[in-house]
Design an enzyme around this catalytic site. Sequence first.
Site, PDB file in Angstrom:
ATOM      1  N   VAL A 176      59.563   2.534  59.027  1.00 49.22           N
ATOM      2  CA  VAL A 176      58.470   2.576  59.838  1.00 49.22           C
ATOM      3  C   VAL A 176      58.318   3.353  61.087  1.00 49.22           C
ATOM      4  CG1 VAL A 176      56.682   1.086  60.737  1.00 49.22           C
ATOM      5  CG2 VAL A 176      57.713   0.492  58.417  1.00 49.22           C
TER       6      VAL A 176
ATOM      7  N   ALA B 201      53.344  -1.931  34.004  1.00 50.22           N
ATOM      8  CA  ALA B 201      54.473  -3.130  33.563  1.00 50.22           C
ATOM      9  C   ALA B 201      55.897  -2.502  33.614  1.00 50.22           C
ATOM     10  CB  ALA B 201      54.185  -3.473  32.275  1.00 50.22           C
TER      11      ALA B 201
ATOM     12  N   LEU C 296      52.345   1.360  54.902  1.00 49.95           N
ATOM     13  CA  LEU C 296      53.008   2.670  54.293  1.00 49.95           C
ATOM     14  C   LEU C 296      53.579   2.298  53.179  1.00 49.95           C
ATOM     15  CD1 LEU C 296      56.116   2.904  54.971  1.00 49.95           C
ATOM     16  CD2 LEU C 296      55.393   3.808  57.280  1.00 49.95           C
TER      17      LEU C 296
ATOM     18  N   PHE D  85      48.989  -0.121  40.543  1.00 54.39           N
ATOM     19  CA  PHE D  85      49.815  -1.148  40.633  1.00 54.39           C
ATOM     20  C   PHE D  85      49.577  -2.273  39.174  1.00 54.39           C
ATOM     21  CE2 PHE D  85      50.376   0.278  44.620  1.00 54.39           C
ATOM     22  CZ  PHE D  85      51.470  -0.308  45.080  1.00 54.39           C
TER      23      PHE D  85
ATOM     24  N   CYS E  52      59.816  -5.165  51.274  1.00 59.98           N
ATOM     25  CA  CYS E  52      58.564  -5.949  51.969  1.00 59.98           C
ATOM     26  C   CYS E  52      58.236  -7.068  50.686  1.00 59.98           C
ATOM     27  CB  CYS E  52      57.531  -5.055  52.061  1.00 59.98           C
ATOM     28  SG  CYS E  52      57.858  -3.855  53.386  1.00 59.98           S
TER      29      CYS E  52
ATOM     30  N   LYS F  48      62.505   2.173  44.414  1.00 60.70           N
ATOM     31  CA  LYS F  48      61.312   2.967  43.906  1.00 60.70           C
ATOM     32  C   LYS F  48      61.617   4.529  43.971  1.00 60.70           C
ATOM     33  CE  LYS F  48      57.729   3.815  46.281  1.00 60.70           C
ATOM     34  NZ  LYS F  48      56.408   3.820  46.986  1.00 60.70           N
TER      35      LYS F  48
ATOM     36  N   GLU G  84      57.056   3.637  51.145  1.00 59.28           N
ATOM     37  CA  GLU G  84      58.140   4.495  51.065  1.00 59.28           C
ATOM     38  C   GLU G  84      57.957   5.327  50.105  1.00 59.28           C
ATOM     39  OE1 GLU G  84      61.893   2.343  51.365  1.00 59.28           O
ATOM     40  OE2 GLU G  84      61.103   1.091  52.995  1.00 59.28           O
TER      41      GLU G  84
ATOM     42  N   GLY H 276      60.428  -4.442  43.765  1.00 63.21           N
ATOM     43  CA  GLY H 276      61.708  -4.706  44.665  1.00 63.21           C
ATOM     44  C   GLY H 276      61.243  -4.120  46.045  1.00 63.21           C
TER      45      GLY H 276
HETATM   46  N1  LIG Z   1      59.758  -0.236  54.958  1.00 59.97           N
HETATM   47  C1  LIG Z   1      58.479  -0.402  54.815  1.00 59.97           C
HETATM   48  O1  LIG Z   1      58.009   0.239  53.639  1.00 59.97           O
HETATM   49  C2  LIG Z   1      57.621  -1.380  55.726  1.00 59.97           C
HETATM   50  C3  LIG Z   1      56.185  -1.182  55.104  1.00 59.97           C
HETATM   51  C4  LIG Z   1      55.425  -1.731  56.207  1.00 59.97           C
HETATM   52  C5  LIG Z   1      55.775  -2.671  56.980  1.00 59.97           C
HETATM   53  N2  LIG Z   1      57.064  -2.844  57.186  1.00 59.97           N
HETATM   54  C6  LIG Z   1      57.573  -3.882  58.144  1.00 59.97           C
HETATM   55  O2  LIG Z   1      57.914  -3.093  59.360  1.00 59.97           O
HETATM   56  C7  LIG Z   1      58.957  -3.495  59.955  1.00 59.97           C
HETATM   57  C8  LIG Z   1      59.996  -2.403  60.142  1.00 59.97           C
HETATM   58  O3  LIG Z   1      60.382  -2.334  58.871  1.00 59.97           O
HETATM   59  P1  LIG Z   1      61.643  -1.110  58.515  1.00 59.97           P
HETATM   60  O4  LIG Z   1      61.697  -0.915  57.060  1.00 59.97           O
HETATM   61  O5  LIG Z   1      61.246   0.199  59.139  1.00 59.97           O
HETATM   62  O6  LIG Z   1      62.798  -1.687  59.043  1.00 59.97           O
HETATM   63  P2  LIG Z   1      64.495  -0.994  59.170  1.00 59.97           P
HETATM   64  O7  LIG Z   1      65.349  -2.064  59.048  1.00 59.97           O
HETATM   65  O8  LIG Z   1      64.422   0.172  58.361  1.00 59.97           O
HETATM   66  O9  LIG Z   1      64.379  -0.482  60.764  1.00 59.97           O
HETATM   67  C9  LIG Z   1      64.513  -1.276  61.736  1.00 59.97           C
HETATM   68  C10 LIG Z   1      65.097  -0.720  62.916  1.00 59.97           C
HETATM   69  O10 LIG Z   1      64.980  -1.518  63.762  1.00 59.97           O
HETATM   70  C11 LIG Z   1      66.272  -1.180  64.803  1.00 59.97           C
HETATM   71  N3  LIG Z   1      66.256  -2.546  65.650  1.00 59.97           N
HETATM   72  C12 LIG Z   1      66.244  -3.774  65.561  1.00 59.97           C
HETATM   73  N4  LIG Z   1      66.332  -4.616  66.632  1.00 59.97           N
HETATM   74  C13 LIG Z   1      66.281  -3.560  67.591  1.00 59.97           C
HETATM   75  C14 LIG Z   1      65.756  -3.744  69.077  1.00 59.97           C
HETATM   76  N5  LIG Z   1      66.025  -5.022  69.768  1.00 59.97           N
HETATM   77  N6  LIG Z   1      65.693  -2.559  69.792  1.00 59.97           N
HETATM   78  C15 LIG Z   1      65.737  -1.530  69.249  1.00 59.97           C
HETATM   79  N7  LIG Z   1      65.804  -1.051  68.031  1.00 59.97           N
HETATM   80  C16 LIG Z   1      66.012  -2.279  67.167  1.00 59.97           C
HETATM   81  C17 LIG Z   1      67.241  -1.376  63.695  1.00 59.97           C
HETATM   82  O11 LIG Z   1      68.551  -0.956  64.273  1.00 59.97           O
HETATM   83  C18 LIG Z   1      66.647  -0.380  62.632  1.00 59.97           C
HETATM   84  O12 LIG Z   1      66.880   0.810  62.957  1.00 59.97           O
HETATM   85  C19 LIG Z   1      59.307  -4.832  59.346  1.00 59.97           C
HETATM   86  O13 LIG Z   1      58.720  -5.975  59.943  1.00 59.97           O
HETATM   87  C20 LIG Z   1      58.767  -4.438  57.887  1.00 59.97           C
HETATM   88  O14 LIG Z   1      58.567  -5.477  57.091  1.00 59.97           O
HETATM   89  C21 LIG Z   1      58.014  -1.968  56.578  1.00 59.97           C
END
Ligand SMILES: NC(=O)c1ccc[n+]([C@@H]2O[C@H](COP(=O)([O-])OP(=O)(O)OC[C@H]3O[C@@H](n4cnc5c(N)ncnc54)[C@H](O)[C@@H]3O)[C@@H](O)[C@H]2O)c1
Length: 479
Positions: free
Chosen positions: A11, A278, A161, A275, A286, A346, A163, A283
């Site tokens: 994100v 089937a 978003l 969505f 999120c 995915k 992925e 997975g």
């Molecule tokens: N991945 C998705 O498809 C998606 C979609 C929508 C929402 N989200 C939400 O967005 C958030 C982030 O998801 P993601 O998939 O990008 O996570 P991720 O695990 O890929 O990335 C998180 C990053 O944050 C860094 N981090 C952790 N603590 C930190 C700190 N204190 N200071 C600086 N950096 C720090 C980690 O090192 C890591 O690189 C989550 O809450 C998730 O639920 C994710």
Amino acid sequence: MRVTVIGTGYVGLVTGACLAYLGHRVSCVDSDAEKIGVLAKGDVPIFEPHLDQLLALARENGAIDFTTDLTLPVRDSDVIFIAVGTPSSPNGSPDLTFLQSAARDIGGAMDAAKLRVVVNKSTVPVGSGNLVEALVRDGIFEGGGSAASVDFAVVSNPEFLQEGCAIGNSLYPDRIVVGDEDPRAAEIMRQLYAPILNQSFTAPDFLPRPYHLHAVPFVRTTATSAEMIKYAANAFLAMKISFANEIANICERVGAEVTQVAAGIGLDSRIGPRFLSAGIGWGGSCFGKDLRALTQTALEYGYRPALLDATQQVNACQRQVVIQKLQEKLFVLKGRTIGLLGLAFKPDTDDLRDAPSLTIAARLIQMGARVRVYDPVAMDACRLQHPELNVRYCRSTTELAQDADALVLVTEWTEFCSLDLAALAECMARPVLIDGRNVLDRAEVLRAGFDYAGVGCAPQRLAQSSANRAAKYLVASGA
Ligand SMILES: NC(=O)c1ccc[n+]([C@@H]2O[C@H](COP(=O)([O-])OP(=O)(O)OC[C@H]3O[C@@H](n4cnc5c(N)ncnc54)[C@H](O)[C@@H]3O)[C@@H](O)[C@H]2O)c1
């Protein structure tokens, strides 16, 4: 505007790259020094289509930098995004450790120079806006400042978003949701996102603007509603897939075809076609995590969310469907060699979080099968993140199929839709193919000589054609 994004995961990195593309000056901060090292060198630590191109453009324009220290970026910034991970803790509620530490660090770096907006983009339980605000205040206090003299506002700006198409989702979103309690913060967010809201930016050559898109709705809500919107959206999408899978399981029993049923109901504008595929279920990082978090929140308020429970149960069972189908075809799985086509949860991502492939591989291994895997992108990530998984990594689909007893299509990568099926069937010990995503053309698979099963297909016709093919196979193999 001057922007800081904390967290350079799927994100944060996409958000930073897109905001830089729109003309903002962005600093990306991560506590993982290795990741920042990779980014500073000009590489990209994750696989996401077009992210490398967008980051290259931002670097060329001097619009982005990467650091482990948020002090100077936060001090310079008008808007500070928190995009750190919020994984599930053992009781199902999100582990907010990363969020808490980021919020405190932001507070510690702030001074009284100007109004700053702290944007919570991480998915967090209802009420976390208040928590972030309190933690930023704690950070200001711990940094020797006085919270009363530092002007900041916290807003919730959930991320939707997907992925694999994250850049398109970010530049051309269905909506931007901002939950706030301060009109000044809402106005800054509106300005930040103006190029997206008005679609006034020049679309990148590699990702043209959808022809019908002229403006994007800005949905302004309370912070609590914004947090709830994110959970409700994910719960609904997961429920839609689980619903399709429930219908698929009934279709198999009554002799209907779920792909036809999904097409038939998806044309109803009240339902919509997306969505409804089937297969072996959802997975990723999120859906499961967010469903567990929303369930936990509901329970804390004395409400048992039956629909959320069922959504998760159907999904968990769905991963077993592949095993059952393999048992129907091969009877005994012990000692059999099974090839999994795909590892990522995915297509178009290397993300393996809560990937069905891992559950299926682990179960097959537990049952005594030998498991081989092939994925166009996610194999290095799997080797690194799951050293315990006793599988053989194959360099090609041919190596995967050679002398195998069955193939299972787990991830619907585009390249799996144009395989030379006849050649694969030819080199297998038993030409069994389970299409766990219903993406292959069944007639073609059968013509290639496979004993085939999809998800939610009419069993009696299949049983008949399987018997015919099995007979042909026995004749051809001289048995
Ligand atoms: N991945 C998705 O498809 C998606 C979609 C929508 C929402 N989200 C939400 O967005 C958030 C982030 O998801 P993601 O998939 O990008 O996570 P991720 O695990 O890929 O990335 C998180 C990053 O944050 C860094 N981090 C952790 N603590 C930190 C700190 N204190 N200071 C600086 N950096 C720090 C980690 O090192 C890591 O690189 C989550 O809450 C998730 O639920 C994710």
